[in-house]
Write an enzyme that holds these catalytic residues in place. Structure first.
Site: not given
Ligand code: PDD
Length: 287
Positions: A33, A147, A179, A204
Protein backbone atom coordinates in the site's frame (compact mmCIF):
# COMPACT_ATOMS: atom_id res chain seq x y z
CA UNK A 1 -22.66 12.97 0.05
CA UNK A 2 -21.41 9.42 0.32
CA UNK A 3 -17.66 8.87 0.18
CA UNK A 4 -16.43 7.91 -3.26
CA UNK A 5 -13.72 5.26 -3.49
CA UNK A 6 -11.86 3.74 -6.42
CA UNK A 7 -11.95 -0.01 -7.03
CA UNK A 8 -10.55 -1.82 -10.08
CA UNK A 9 -11.14 0.90 -12.62
CA UNK A 10 -14.33 2.45 -11.22
CA UNK A 11 -15.19 5.34 -8.93
CA UNK A 12 -18.03 4.14 -6.66
CA UNK A 13 -19.91 5.11 -3.48
CA UNK A 14 -18.12 3.22 -0.70
CA UNK A 15 -21.16 1.02 0.08
CA UNK A 16 -21.10 -0.34 -3.48
CA UNK A 17 -17.39 -1.14 -3.54
CA UNK A 18 -17.02 -4.89 -2.85
CA UNK A 19 -13.87 -6.99 -2.95
CA UNK A 20 -14.33 -10.71 -3.68
CA UNK A 21 -14.08 -13.18 -0.80
CA UNK A 22 -10.99 -14.92 -2.20
CA UNK A 23 -8.92 -11.78 -2.66
CA UNK A 24 -5.35 -12.58 -1.65
CA UNK A 25 -5.15 -9.33 0.28
CA UNK A 26 -7.93 -10.64 2.55
CA UNK A 27 -6.65 -14.26 2.66
CA UNK A 28 -2.86 -13.76 2.88
CA UNK A 29 -2.20 -10.05 3.32
CA UNK A 30 -0.59 -10.50 -0.10
CA UNK A 31 -0.26 -6.90 -1.18
CA UNK A 32 1.32 -3.51 -0.62
CA UNK A 33 0.00 0.00 0.00
CA UNK A 34 0.82 3.68 -0.09
CA UNK A 35 -0.48 6.68 1.82
CA UNK A 36 -0.07 10.26 0.63
CA UNK A 37 -0.83 13.48 2.51
CA UNK A 38 -3.06 16.15 0.96
CA UNK A 39 -2.81 19.83 1.82
CA UNK A 40 -4.72 22.61 0.01
CA UNK A 41 -6.11 19.88 -2.28
CA UNK A 42 -2.58 19.03 -3.40
CA UNK A 43 -0.82 15.65 -3.13
CA UNK A 44 2.37 16.01 -1.09
CA UNK A 45 5.55 14.28 -2.31
CA UNK A 46 3.46 12.13 -4.65
CA UNK A 47 6.28 11.21 -7.06
CA UNK A 48 8.37 9.79 -4.24
CA UNK A 49 5.39 7.77 -2.96
CA UNK A 50 4.80 6.34 -6.43
CA UNK A 51 8.47 5.48 -6.70
CA UNK A 52 8.28 3.61 -3.38
CA UNK A 53 5.14 1.82 -4.59
CA UNK A 54 6.99 0.64 -7.71
CA UNK A 55 9.74 -0.73 -5.52
CA UNK A 56 7.35 -2.48 -3.08
CA UNK A 57 5.47 -4.12 -5.97
CA UNK A 58 8.68 -5.24 -7.63
CA UNK A 59 9.98 -6.78 -4.40
CA UNK A 60 6.90 -9.00 -4.10
CA UNK A 61 6.52 -9.55 -7.86
CA UNK A 62 3.13 -7.96 -8.44
CA UNK A 63 2.94 -6.16 -11.82
CA UNK A 64 2.26 -2.44 -11.46
CA UNK A 65 -1.19 -1.92 -12.99
CA UNK A 66 -0.68 1.79 -13.75
CA UNK A 67 1.97 4.23 -14.89
CA UNK A 68 2.93 7.12 -12.57
CA UNK A 69 0.84 9.49 -14.67
CA UNK A 70 -2.18 7.18 -14.44
CA UNK A 71 -1.82 6.75 -10.67
CA UNK A 72 -1.59 10.52 -10.27
CA UNK A 73 -4.67 11.09 -12.38
CA UNK A 74 -6.66 8.57 -10.28
CA UNK A 75 -5.48 10.06 -6.99
CA UNK A 76 -6.31 13.60 -8.11
CA UNK A 77 -9.71 12.53 -9.42
CA UNK A 78 -10.54 10.84 -6.12
CA UNK A 79 -9.49 13.90 -4.11
CA UNK A 80 -11.64 16.05 -6.40
CA UNK A 81 -14.70 13.76 -6.24
CA UNK A 82 -14.55 13.79 -2.43
CA UNK A 83 -13.99 17.57 -2.25
CA UNK A 84 -11.05 16.91 0.00
CA UNK A 85 -8.66 19.75 0.69
CA UNK A 86 -6.74 18.24 3.59
CA UNK A 87 -6.17 14.64 4.61
CA UNK A 88 -4.83 11.39 3.32
CA UNK A 89 -5.11 9.28 0.15
CA UNK A 90 -4.65 5.55 0.73
CA UNK A 91 -4.33 2.91 -1.92
CA UNK A 92 -3.41 -0.74 -1.99
CA UNK A 93 -2.59 -3.30 -4.63
CA UNK A 94 -3.09 -7.00 -3.90
CA UNK A 95 -2.13 -10.00 -6.00
CA UNK A 96 -5.79 -10.42 -6.93
CA UNK A 97 -8.52 -13.03 -6.59
CA UNK A 98 -7.80 -16.79 -6.78
CA UNK A 99 -8.69 -20.01 -4.96
CA UNK A 100 -6.68 -20.12 -1.71
CA UNK A 101 -3.26 -21.55 -2.51
CA UNK A 102 0.13 -20.22 -1.44
CA UNK A 103 1.69 -20.26 -4.91
CA UNK A 104 1.23 -17.15 -7.05
CA UNK A 105 -1.90 -17.56 -9.22
CA UNK A 106 -1.11 -17.60 -12.94
CA UNK A 107 -4.24 -15.82 -14.13
CA UNK A 108 -5.15 -13.29 -11.41
CA UNK A 109 -5.20 -9.55 -11.98
CA UNK A 110 -4.09 -7.19 -9.19
CA UNK A 111 -6.88 -5.67 -7.11
CA UNK A 112 -6.55 -1.89 -6.78
CA UNK A 113 -8.45 -0.09 -4.02
CA UNK A 114 -8.12 3.59 -3.16
CA UNK A 115 -9.88 5.85 -0.67
CA UNK A 116 -9.53 9.29 0.96
CA UNK A 117 -9.68 10.27 4.63
CA UNK A 118 -10.37 13.93 5.36
CA UNK A 119 -8.29 15.07 8.32
CA UNK A 120 -6.74 18.20 9.73
CA UNK A 121 -2.94 18.04 9.44
CA UNK A 122 -1.63 21.61 9.38
CA UNK A 123 -3.56 22.71 12.49
CA UNK A 124 -3.86 19.38 14.31
CA UNK A 125 -3.74 20.16 18.08
CA UNK A 126 -1.41 17.19 18.76
CA UNK A 127 1.09 18.63 16.32
CA UNK A 128 1.19 21.86 18.30
CA UNK A 129 1.28 20.38 21.80
CA UNK A 130 3.31 17.29 21.00
CA UNK A 131 2.46 13.65 21.68
CA UNK A 132 3.49 10.81 23.97
CA UNK A 133 5.07 7.58 22.77
CA UNK A 134 5.81 4.30 24.48
CA UNK A 135 8.50 1.82 23.48
CA UNK A 136 7.62 -1.76 22.59
CA UNK A 137 9.57 -4.71 21.14
CA UNK A 138 9.68 -4.69 17.34
CA UNK A 139 7.94 -7.95 16.43
CA UNK A 140 7.89 -7.51 12.66
CA UNK A 141 9.39 -9.57 9.82
CA UNK A 142 12.77 -8.88 8.21
CA UNK A 143 11.58 -6.93 5.13
CA UNK A 144 10.16 -3.81 6.74
CA UNK A 145 11.40 -1.80 3.75
CA UNK A 146 8.41 -3.20 1.79
CA UNK A 147 5.19 -1.33 2.54
CA UNK A 148 3.25 -4.54 3.14
CA UNK A 149 -0.45 -4.48 4.05
CA UNK A 150 0.41 -6.93 6.87
CA UNK A 151 0.25 -4.57 9.82
CA UNK A 152 -0.55 -6.88 12.74
CA UNK A 153 2.60 -6.03 14.73
CA UNK A 154 1.86 -2.33 14.27
CA UNK A 155 -1.81 -2.76 15.21
CA UNK A 156 -0.73 -4.45 18.47
CA UNK A 157 2.01 -1.88 19.12
CA UNK A 158 -0.28 1.10 18.56
CA UNK A 159 -3.11 -0.43 20.62
CA UNK A 160 -0.65 -0.91 23.50
CA UNK A 161 0.30 2.77 23.12
CA UNK A 162 -3.35 3.80 23.24
CA UNK A 163 -3.99 1.73 26.36
CA UNK A 164 -0.97 3.42 28.00
CA UNK A 165 -2.41 6.87 27.17
CA UNK A 166 0.13 7.47 24.37
CA UNK A 167 -0.45 8.21 20.67
CA UNK A 168 2.36 6.22 19.04
CA UNK A 169 4.62 3.25 19.77
CA UNK A 170 8.34 3.36 19.04
CA UNK A 171 9.48 -0.15 18.21
CA UNK A 172 12.79 -1.38 19.58
CA UNK A 173 15.18 -4.06 18.40
CA UNK A 174 18.40 -4.96 20.29
CA UNK A 175 18.02 -1.82 22.39
CA UNK A 176 17.81 0.48 19.35
CA UNK A 177 14.68 2.29 18.15
CA UNK A 178 13.68 1.10 14.68
CA UNK A 179 10.69 3.38 13.93
CA UNK A 180 7.15 4.24 14.97
CA UNK A 181 4.15 1.97 14.37
CA UNK A 182 3.21 4.21 11.45
CA UNK A 183 5.93 6.87 11.42
CA UNK A 184 9.67 7.48 11.28
CA UNK A 185 11.41 8.26 14.61
CA UNK A 186 13.92 11.08 15.21
CA UNK A 187 15.76 12.63 18.13
CA UNK A 188 17.66 15.90 18.40
CA UNK A 189 20.90 15.91 20.41
CA UNK A 190 21.82 18.57 22.95
CA UNK A 191 24.26 19.88 20.33
CA UNK A 192 21.31 20.41 17.98
CA UNK A 193 21.94 17.67 15.42
CA UNK A 194 19.21 15.36 14.15
CA UNK A 195 19.64 11.63 14.68
CA UNK A 196 17.71 9.15 12.53
CA UNK A 197 18.20 5.47 11.81
CA UNK A 198 19.81 4.83 8.39
CA UNK A 199 17.74 3.07 5.71
CA UNK A 200 17.95 -0.74 5.64
CA UNK A 201 15.55 -3.69 5.62
CA UNK A 202 14.80 -2.88 9.29
CA UNK A 203 12.64 0.18 8.55
CA UNK A 204 10.30 1.61 5.96
CA UNK A 205 12.01 4.25 3.81
CA UNK A 206 9.69 7.08 4.91
CA UNK A 207 8.95 9.64 2.23
CA UNK A 208 8.40 12.41 4.78
CA UNK A 209 11.74 11.38 6.35
CA UNK A 210 13.42 11.73 2.96
CA UNK A 211 12.00 15.22 2.30
CA UNK A 212 12.76 16.33 5.83
CA UNK A 213 16.39 15.23 5.60
CA UNK A 214 16.73 17.15 2.35
CA UNK A 215 15.28 20.29 3.95
CA UNK A 216 17.45 19.93 7.03
CA UNK A 217 20.58 19.73 4.88
CA UNK A 218 19.53 22.85 2.99
CA UNK A 219 18.85 24.58 6.31
CA UNK A 220 22.33 23.76 7.61
CA UNK A 221 21.16 21.40 10.37
CA UNK A 222 23.68 18.65 11.18
CA UNK A 223 22.39 15.14 10.43
CA UNK A 224 23.55 11.93 12.01
CA UNK A 225 22.17 8.89 10.21
CA UNK A 226 22.86 6.24 12.83
CA UNK A 227 21.14 3.93 15.30
CA UNK A 228 20.01 5.38 18.63
CA UNK A 229 19.06 3.62 21.85
CA UNK A 230 15.98 4.10 23.99
CA UNK A 231 18.19 5.65 26.71
CA UNK A 232 19.55 8.15 24.23
CA UNK A 233 15.98 9.08 23.31
CA UNK A 234 15.05 9.55 27.01
CA UNK A 235 18.02 11.89 27.29
CA UNK A 236 17.55 13.78 24.02
CA UNK A 237 17.03 17.53 23.74
CA UNK A 238 14.02 16.94 21.45
CA UNK A 239 12.24 14.09 19.73
CA UNK A 240 9.78 13.99 16.85
CA UNK A 241 8.19 11.74 14.27
CA UNK A 242 7.29 12.10 10.62
CA UNK A 243 4.63 10.50 8.40
CA UNK A 244 2.62 11.36 5.31
CA UNK A 245 -0.56 11.66 7.38
CA UNK A 246 0.91 13.89 10.13
CA UNK A 247 3.99 15.55 8.58
CA UNK A 248 6.26 16.51 11.54
CA UNK A 249 4.98 15.97 15.09
CA UNK A 250 6.89 16.71 18.32
CA UNK A 251 7.28 13.82 20.77
CA UNK A 252 7.24 15.29 24.28
CA UNK A 253 7.06 12.12 26.44
CA UNK A 254 8.69 8.74 26.00
CA UNK A 255 7.55 5.92 28.33
CA UNK A 256 6.04 8.53 30.63
CA UNK A 257 9.26 10.58 30.94
CA UNK A 258 9.25 14.15 29.62
CA UNK A 259 11.71 14.79 26.80
CA UNK A 260 13.79 17.71 28.14
CA UNK A 261 11.18 20.16 29.54
CA UNK A 262 8.28 18.21 28.02
CA UNK A 263 7.51 20.89 25.42
CA UNK A 264 8.09 20.92 21.64
CA UNK A 265 11.62 22.13 20.97
CA UNK A 266 12.91 24.78 18.54
CA UNK A 267 14.47 22.40 15.99
CA UNK A 268 11.27 20.37 15.72
CA UNK A 269 9.14 23.51 15.40
CA UNK A 270 11.37 24.87 12.65
CA UNK A 271 11.27 21.58 10.72
CA UNK A 272 7.50 21.37 11.05
CA UNK A 273 7.25 24.90 9.69
CA UNK A 274 9.59 24.16 6.77
CA UNK A 275 7.69 20.99 5.90
CA UNK A 276 4.32 22.78 6.03
CA UNK A 277 5.63 25.47 3.68
CA UNK A 278 6.80 22.88 1.20
CA UNK A 279 3.54 20.89 1.47
CA UNK A 280 1.41 24.00 0.99
CA UNK A 281 2.87 24.35 -2.49
CA UNK A 282 4.92 27.07 -4.17
CA UNK A 283 2.10 29.56 -4.77
CA UNK A 284 0.69 29.44 -1.26
CA UNK A 285 4.08 29.31 0.43
CA UNK A 286 5.02 32.55 -1.35
CA UNK A 287 1.97 34.47 -0.04
N1 PDD B 1 2.59 5.04 7.70
N2 PDD B 1 7.28 3.76 9.19
C1 PDD B 1 6.17 3.01 9.12
C2 PDD B 1 6.18 1.65 9.72
C3 PDD B 1 5.02 3.53 8.50
O1 PDD B 1 3.91 2.79 8.41
C4 PDD B 1 5.03 4.83 7.97
C5 PDD B 1 3.85 5.43 7.26
C6 PDD B 1 6.23 5.58 8.07
C7 PDD B 1 6.36 6.96 7.50
O2 PDD B 1 6.46 6.92 6.09
P1 PDD B 1 5.90 8.11 5.18
O3 PDD B 1 6.62 9.33 5.62
O4 PDD B 1 6.24 7.70 3.82
O5 PDD B 1 4.42 8.22 5.44
C8 PDD B 1 7.34 5.01 8.68
C9 PDD B 1 1.41 5.50 7.02
C10 PDD B 1 1.21 6.97 7.13
C11 PDD B 1 0.23 4.68 7.46
O6 PDD B 1 0.38 3.46 7.54
O7 PDD B 1 -0.85 5.22 7.70
Amino acid sequence: MSRIVFLNGSFLPIDEAKVPFMDRGFMFGDGVYEGIGVLNGRLVDNEAHLERLERSLKEIQIPNPYSRAEWTRLEEELVRRNNMTEGFVYFQVTRGVAERDFFFPTDARPTVAMFTQAKSIANAPAAEAGISVITVPDMRWERRDIKSINLLAQVLAKQAAKEAGAQEAWMVQDGYVTEGGSSSAFIVTKAGSIVVRPLSNAILPGITRKSLLQMSREDGIVLEERLFTVNEAYDAAEAFLTSASNFVVPVVRIDGRPVADGKPGPVTKRLRQLYLQMAAGPALAAE
